[in-house]
Design an enzyme around this catalytic site. Structure first.
Site, PDB file in Angstrom:
ATOM      1  N   SER A 122      -1.602 -25.608 -32.643  1.00  0.00           N
ATOM      2  CA  SER A 122      -0.504 -25.774 -33.605  1.00  0.00           C
ATOM      3  C   SER A 122       0.485 -24.626 -33.590  1.00  0.00           C
ATOM      4  CB  SER A 122      -1.071 -25.957 -35.015  1.00  0.00           C
ATOM      5  OG  SER A 122      -1.711 -27.205 -35.138  1.00  0.00           O
ATOM      6  N   THR A 175       1.320 -23.954 -38.478  1.00  0.00           N
ATOM      7  CA  THR A 175       2.563 -24.728 -38.461  1.00  0.00           C
ATOM      8  C   THR A 175       3.601 -24.213 -39.445  1.00  0.00           C
ATOM      9  OG1 THR A 175       1.366 -26.672 -37.669  1.00  0.00           O
ATOM     10  CG2 THR A 175       3.546 -27.040 -38.613  1.00  0.00           C
TER      11      THR A 175
END
Length: 471
Positions: A122, A175
């Site tokens: 991520s 993220t």
């Protein structure tokens, strides 16, 4: 909830007067929504459960539906990633076993082997979306040669705009941090959170990670208190005392007041919302299914999203907001079908709230919404997908779990879906210049079997906002 979209035959160009604008702006604002770890079949499984069929979600009416490749620069010292359609859909049987840290899965087919090999994480995927550059797994806006990369929020802020990043997991997680910070390792949570607070570059940050609450939203004290995800004890104390240049919101009532407008945001406000729960607003609670009681004292992602948009809108400037449904990925890692559907449905409800906000407080002529994920996870396929290559999940009607089978507990390298609507959405479709007819296995119509890379999405968002690419 929005029941239809207004269709525009022309896009109005809004002159924002941005200092380094490369061309006229189509989008004053961009809202990027990421359902972390949701491959195409995750979206479909949730739709089967919620509606009893496909095609009933608000984004199914968006003008643009394409796909996106997600591979990274790989791990340091290893081969960089790539995506090729032919090996990705290879239906040649493979009789060996695929080993992960969590267990073993029958290999099934050579295409499964390919998709489970060398996926992004991520941090790298978030960086590609935020900065438009491929980096090593684990790195946040730091290029393989050590260069510090400008993310899209920074570029917009340098041109008079504002930005924010929110999530239903830690706000210092990979993220959301990709749209807020720079670090050589996503694991440096305390350092990342401290950087976010002390830089004071963003206008709104929201997520979990509260030091005083556990995964069930129950108070913790003494040695159980964990300041790791909020920048350490000193940073948290400064936030709590109002001495860090931010307004801290950490109650359900506070989030609800922002969303309803009862607490009006004002120009110059800088908000950090820390939900009173440890890791996630929902997934980490006791139980395994979607019918386990929710944590009563935490807001949902829809409420957080509406509140964050109100804060940004009050600044009277162009804005960029990233909204993440982060626990979809956590459910995939756990191979938990009820919980991944619960998380995806909650994300879809947040999409509806954002669409309603745009139609109430903005317009499709000035705001672009992009709906996607950063990578696949779990390779969720149909119940007989060890015998039938790429068999799709099978719906059993609304309110019923679809029939499905997991093929890994880790990230995967398949193409992921992307929907877009509003000002500048055509720039995304224009960059989807590659084709993959293997997507027919997921019921994708021929005109939508096209894709772009995640770095190209970053450039399309820059283009839509009239921003000059900085990296």
């Amino acid at each position: 909830m929005m029941t239809r979209f207004l269709r525009f035959t022309a896009i109005s160009f809004v002159a924002l007067g941005l200092a380094s604008a490369a061309h006229a702006q189509e989008a004053r604002n961009v809202i990027l929504m990421i359902s972390d770890g949701a491959g195409m079949t995750t979206w479909q499984a949730a739709s089967h459960y919620r509606h009893g069929e496909l095609g009933g979600e608000v984004y199914d009416g968006f003008d643009v539906h394409v796909f996106m490749s997600t591979y990274s620069q790989g791990r340091e010292g290893r081969e960089a990633g790539s995506y090729e359609a032919a090996p990705a859909w290879d239906g040649t049987p493979a009789g060996d076993v695929f080993e992960t840290r969590g267990g073993s899965y029958p290999q099934g087919f050579e295409g499964y082997r390919y998709l489970r090999t060398n996926p992004t994480d991520s941090a790298a995927a978030g960086t590609a979306l935020a900065s438009g550059v491929k980096v090593h797994n684990g790195a946040l806006n730091i290029a393989p040669d050590g260069t510090r990369l400008a993310h899209i929020g920074q570029t917009l802020a340098a041109n008079g705009g504002v930005f924010g990043s929110i999530s239903d997991v830690y706000w210092s997680h990979a993220t959301p941090a990709a749209f807020l910070a720079h670090n050589i390792s996503r694991q440096n949570y305390e350092e990342i959170a401290r950087q976010i607070v002390t830089d004071r570059a963003a206008t709104v940050v929201m997520g979990a990670g509260h030091p005083y609450f556990d995964d069930n939203g129950l108070p913790r004290s003494g040695e159980d208190v964990d300041y790791s995800y909020v920048g350490g004890a000193d940073t948290w104390q400064a936030l709590s005392a109002g001495e860090a240049g931010w307004t801290l919101i950490d109650t359900l009532e506070g989030f609800a007041a922002l969303a309803s407008g009862e607490q009006e945001a004002a120009a110059g406000d800088r908000i950090i919302g820390t939900v009173p729960v440890a890791a996630t607003i929902r997934f980490g609670r006791d139980g395994e299914g979607m019918n386990d009681p929710l944590i009563p004292a935490v807001p949902d992602l829809a409420t957080m999203s509406t509140g964050a948009l109100n804060v940004l809108n009050a600044q009277d400037a162009p804005f960029f907001l990233m909204i993440e449904g982060g626990a979809v990925d956590w459910a995939a890692h756990s191979n938990n079908l009820p919980r991944i559907i619960e998380e995806q449905v909650a994300f879809n409800l947040a999409v509806e709230a954002v669409v309603d906000w745009v139609e109430t407080h903005s317009s499709w002529e000035e705001t672009l919404i992009v709906i996607t994920t950063d990578h696949g996870n779990g390779l969720l396929l149909g119940p007989d997908s060890l015998d039938e290559a790429f068999q799709n999940v099978i719906g059993q009607g609304a309110g019923m779990l679809p029939l499905a089978r997991w093929h890994t507990d880790n990230h995967t390298n398949e193409l992921v879906p992307l929907w877009a609507h509003g000002a500048g959405a055509d720039r995304i479709r224009a960059k989807a210049t590659q084709r993959d007819d293997g997507l027919a296995a997921w019921g994708i119509t021929p005109e939508n079997r096209i894709y772009l890379d995640n770095t190209a999405l970053n450039r399309a968002m820059h283009d839509a906002m009239g921003l000059e690419f900085a990296n």
